[in-house]
Write a protein that holds these residues in place. Structure first.
Motif, mmCIF file in Angstrom:
data_model
loop_
_atom_site.group_PDB
_atom_site.id
_atom_site.type_symbol
_atom_site.label_atom_id
_atom_site.label_comp_id
_atom_site.label_asym_id
_atom_site.label_seq_id
_atom_site.Cartn_x
_atom_site.Cartn_y
_atom_site.Cartn_z
ATOM 1 N N ALA A 103 0.688 -1.247 0.115
ATOM 2 C CA ALA A 103 0.109 -0.079 -0.030
ATOM 3 C C ALA A 103 0.715 1.183 -0.027
ATOM 4 C CB ALA A 103 -0.881 0.103 1.328
ATOM 5 N N GLY A 104 0.388 2.218 -0.398
ATOM 6 C CA GLY A 104 1.227 3.479 -0.863
ATOM 7 C C GLY A 104 0.755 4.492 0.089
ATOM 8 N N PRO A 105 1.658 5.826 -0.029
ATOM 9 C CA PRO A 105 2.481 6.072 -1.016
ATOM 10 C C PRO A 105 3.975 5.165 -0.808
ATOM 11 C CG PRO A 105 1.779 8.113 -0.277
ATOM 12 C CD PRO A 105 1.219 6.998 0.584
ATOM 13 N N VAL A 106 4.484 4.937 -2.183
ATOM 14 C CA VAL A 106 5.762 4.244 -2.012
ATOM 15 C C VAL A 106 6.785 5.196 -2.723
ATOM 16 C CG1 VAL A 106 4.487 1.923 -2.160
ATOM 17 C CG2 VAL A 106 5.573 3.020 -4.196
ATOM 18 N N ASP A 107 8.189 4.889 -2.291
ATOM 19 C CA ASP A 107 9.212 5.775 -3.274
ATOM 20 C C ASP A 107 10.152 4.437 -3.416
ATOM 21 O OD1 ASP A 107 11.333 7.102 -4.309
ATOM 22 O OD2 ASP A 107 11.066 8.620 -2.842
ATOM 23 N N THR A 108 10.086 3.948 -4.731
ATOM 24 C CA THR A 108 10.929 2.949 -5.208
ATOM 25 C C THR A 108 12.104 3.295 -5.521
ATOM 26 O OG1 THR A 108 10.162 3.335 -7.310
ATOM 27 C CG2 THR A 108 8.990 1.476 -5.941
ATOM 28 N N SER A 109 12.620 4.880 -5.648
ATOM 29 C CA SER A 109 13.850 5.144 -5.927
ATOM 30 C C SER A 109 14.763 5.033 -4.508
ATOM 31 C CB SER A 109 13.703 6.702 -6.265
ATOM 32 O OG SER A 109 13.422 7.391 -5.338
ATOM 33 N N ALA A 153 7.090 -2.417 -5.364
ATOM 34 C CA ALA A 153 6.237 -1.941 -6.231
ATOM 35 C C ALA A 153 4.798 -1.367 -5.344
ATOM 36 C CB ALA A 153 5.675 -2.830 -7.196
ATOM 37 N N GLY A 154 4.284 -0.293 -5.772
ATOM 38 C CA GLY A 154 3.013 0.044 -5.068
ATOM 39 C C GLY A 154 1.936 -0.952 -5.503
ATOM 40 N N ASP A 155 0.857 -1.083 -4.510
ATOM 41 C CA ASP A 155 -0.058 -1.928 -4.971
ATOM 42 C C ASP A 155 -0.783 -1.868 -6.177
ATOM 43 O OD1 ASP A 155 -1.327 0.042 -3.910
ATOM 44 O OD2 ASP A 155 -2.361 -0.941 -2.166
ATOM 45 N N GLY A 156 -1.050 -0.759 -6.656
ATOM 46 C CA GLY A 156 -1.685 -0.518 -7.845
ATOM 47 C C GLY A 156 -0.868 -1.032 -9.038
ATOM 48 N N VAL A 157 0.533 -0.714 -9.013
ATOM 49 C CA VAL A 157 1.419 -1.172 -10.074
ATOM 50 C C VAL A 157 1.359 -2.534 -10.070
ATOM 51 C CG1 VAL A 157 3.787 -1.223 -10.638
ATOM 52 C CG2 VAL A 157 2.746 0.911 -9.937
ATOM 53 N N ALA A 158 1.342 -3.285 -8.898
ATOM 54 C CA ALA A 158 1.439 -4.698 -8.688
ATOM 55 C C ALA A 158 0.228 -5.312 -9.183
ATOM 56 C CB ALA A 158 1.644 -5.189 -7.028
ATOM 57 N N MET A 159 -0.714 -4.813 -8.917
ATOM 58 C CA MET A 159 -2.190 -5.365 -9.565
ATOM 59 C C MET A 159 -2.130 -5.057 -11.185
ATOM 60 S SD MET A 159 -5.101 -3.870 -11.138
ATOM 61 C CE MET A 159 -6.978 -4.257 -11.308
ATOM 62 N N THR A 160 -1.489 -4.231 -11.368
ATOM 63 C CA THR A 160 -1.243 -3.924 -13.015
ATOM 64 C C THR A 160 -0.651 -5.152 -13.759
ATOM 65 O OG1 THR A 160 -1.523 -1.522 -12.820
ATOM 66 C CG2 THR A 160 -0.704 -2.482 -14.904
ATOM 67 N N ALA A 161 0.674 -5.417 -12.942
ATOM 68 C CA ALA A 161 1.524 -6.203 -13.467
ATOM 69 C C ALA A 161 0.889 -7.698 -13.521
ATOM 70 C CB ALA A 161 2.706 -6.445 -12.629
ATOM 71 N N ALA A 162 -0.053 -8.123 -12.290
ATOM 72 C CA ALA A 162 -0.775 -9.465 -12.244
ATOM 73 C C ALA A 162 -2.019 -9.295 -13.346
ATOM 74 C CB ALA A 162 -1.519 -9.359 -11.068
ATOM 75 N N CYS A 218 -4.634 -0.294 -15.547
ATOM 76 C CA CYS A 218 -5.280 -1.118 -14.750
ATOM 77 C C CYS A 218 -5.654 -0.308 -13.267
ATOM 78 C CB CYS A 218 -4.691 -2.265 -14.211
ATOM 79 S SG CYS A 218 -4.329 -3.422 -15.858
ATOM 80 N N MET A 219 -6.855 -0.544 -12.488
ATOM 81 C CA MET A 219 -7.245 0.521 -11.545
ATOM 82 C C MET A 219 -7.637 -0.546 -10.439
ATOM 83 S SD MET A 219 -9.370 3.369 -13.624
ATOM 84 C CE MET A 219 -9.924 4.290 -12.141
ATOM 85 N N VAL A 220 -7.595 0.020 -9.086
ATOM 86 C CA VAL A 220 -8.033 -0.379 -7.969
ATOM 87 C C VAL A 220 -8.873 0.693 -7.342
ATOM 88 C CG1 VAL A 220 -7.634 -1.438 -5.586
ATOM 89 C CG2 VAL A 220 -6.179 -1.872 -7.412
ATOM 90 N N VAL A 221 -10.273 -0.068 -7.569
ATOM 91 C CA VAL A 221 -11.345 1.374 -6.846
ATOM 92 C C VAL A 221 -11.767 0.604 -5.516
ATOM 93 C CG1 VAL A 221 -13.417 2.417 -7.234
ATOM 94 C CG2 VAL A 221 -12.035 2.068 -9.007
ATOM 95 N N SER A 222 -11.381 1.046 -4.399
ATOM 96 C CA SER A 222 -11.865 0.544 -3.059
ATOM 97 C C SER A 222 -11.869 1.699 -2.127
ATOM 98 C CB SER A 222 -10.782 -0.588 -2.559
ATOM 99 O OG SER A 222 -11.150 -1.030 -1.552
ATOM 100 N N THR A 223 -11.407 1.480 -0.930
ATOM 101 C CA THR A 223 -11.382 2.539 -0.098
ATOM 102 C C THR A 223 -10.599 3.920 -0.613
ATOM 103 O OG1 THR A 223 -9.899 1.546 1.289
ATOM 104 C CG2 THR A 223 -11.950 1.435 2.183
ATOM 105 N N GLY A 224 -9.783 3.707 -1.443
ATOM 106 C CA GLY A 224 -9.046 4.514 -2.365
ATOM 107 C C GLY A 224 -8.969 4.052 -3.925
ATOM 108 N N VAL A 225 -8.567 4.976 -4.565
ATOM 109 C CA VAL A 225 -8.389 4.522 -6.012
ATOM 110 C C VAL A 225 -7.022 4.526 -6.381
ATOM 111 C CG1 VAL A 225 -9.161 5.334 -8.313
ATOM 112 C CG2 VAL A 225 -10.875 5.540 -6.412
ATOM 113 N N GLY A 226 -6.556 3.519 -6.844
ATOM 114 C CA GLY A 226 -5.112 3.503 -7.439
ATOM 115 C C GLY A 226 -5.089 2.882 -8.811
ATOM 116 N N GLY A 227 -3.756 2.971 -9.222
ATOM 117 C CA GLY A 227 -3.854 2.207 -10.532
ATOM 118 C C GLY A 227 -2.248 2.065 -10.922
ATOM 119 N N GLY A 228 -2.260 1.641 -12.290
ATOM 120 C CA GLY A 228 -0.795 1.463 -12.957
ATOM 121 C C GLY A 228 -0.911 1.433 -14.335
#
Length: 307
Positions: free
Chosen positions: A66-72, A109-118, A133-143
């Motif tokens: 879950a994010g925010p993440v900073d992969t750098s 990876a952030g969960d939205g990016v991971a879901m996109t990869a899957a 690809c999007m996750v629409v739940s308590t928040g909205v994320g994607g990749g």
């Protein structure tokens, strides 16, 4: 090796080349302010995985968080895990794996990016070179998938569609912006708006609003129409910018089916007007609750290859 870190649970599994999983395990995410208590749950998951005979055959580890993440930087600051702020999860997991003899690349990876990869690997976006690809739940994320590659961006947050503004004079969002998709179309936003409009259903959640909408309640239907319009505007804007031809929506709100997808598709026709986006399809995600772990593994494969 896959680790999925969320606000309610921390899960792990060994993911095989065909996407099947073994040695699946999980721990509840500790509440409170102690960052080491949360890391201890991650360590317990790793310990369970290390007991499996296939542990020694793992070639990389993916962490979906879950994010925010900073992969750098390899850090996470999940909104729903208050104990972790700029927590160096990539470094800590790398050290824990090394202590158990697994000296392998660790990819965050952030969960939205991971879901996109899957979904691109095994789900509804499979076979599409360009996808949102999007996750629409308590928040909205994607990749984003662009040219068959997972496009995570410099800090791993590319495709975070929930914080595209779709309402110029909309209400303030928790991110500090205004009129964001998340403030209109998340499960929390749908329930909040319905209640403010006088909806009095017995279950004051997005699922309760969806049930009322399915039964024909006009306020509940209007709440989902509003959410669908916001999603459609953001999907069309993204597709126009980078030329995706499919949008995959998963997450708890997507479980409402046509109650959500009907308004999204109907409004999409008003926003996706240019010739190169008129054929844009919106479809449900295919992998459900397995997307987190499969996505962590898929992101590790895709981002390691890209690097």
């Amino acid at each position: 090796m896959a680790i999925d870190i969320g606000g309610t649970k921390i899960a792990g599994a060994l993911v095989h080349p065909d996407g099947t999983m073994t040695a699946a395990t999980r721990r509840p995410t500790p509440r409170g302010t102690d960052p080491e208590a949360v890391m201890a749950a991650v360590t317990d998951v790793i310990a369970d995985l290390s007991a499996d005979p296939l542990w020694e055959r793992a070639v990389r580890c993916g962490i979906g968080s879950a994010g925010p993440v900073d992969t750098s930087k390899g850090t996470v600051s999940p909104v729903n895990i208050g104990a972790w702020r700029d927590f160096p999860v990539q470094e800590r997991v790398t050290a824990e794996l090394g202590a158990r003899g697994a000296r392998i690349p660790v990819v965050l990876a952030g969960d939205g990016v991971a879901m996109t990869a899957a979904e691109h690997w095994l789900g509804a976006a499979r076979g599409h070179a360009n996808a949102l690809c999007m996750v629409v739940s308590t928040g909205v994320g994607g990749g984003l998938i662009l040219d068959n590659r997972l496009h995570a961006g410099p800090t791993g947050n590319a495709g975070h569609i929930g914080h595209i503004s779709v309402a110029f004079d909309g209400e303030p969002c928790v991110c500090g912006g205004r009129g964001c998709v998340e403030s209109l179309a998340s499960g929390t936003a749908i329930a909040r708006w319905a209640l403010a409009q006088g909806w009095t259903g017995p279950d004051p959640t997005a699922a309760g609003v969806a049930a009322s909408a399915a039964a024909g309640d006009p306020v509940a239907l209007a709440a989902f129409d509003r959410a669908g319009r916001a999603l459609a505007a953001a999907i069309a804007a993204t597709a126009t910018l980078v030329e995706t031809d499919i949008a995959v929506i998963g997450g708890g709100v997507a479980a409402s089916g046509e109650t959500l997808f009907g308004p999204v598709r109907r409004h999409l026709a008003s926003y996706a007007a240019l010739s190169f986006v008129r054929g844009l399809r919106v479809v449900p995600a295919a992998l459900g609750t397995h997307a987190g772990l499969i996505g962590a593994a898929a992101a590790a494969m895709m981002l390691t290859s890209a690097g």
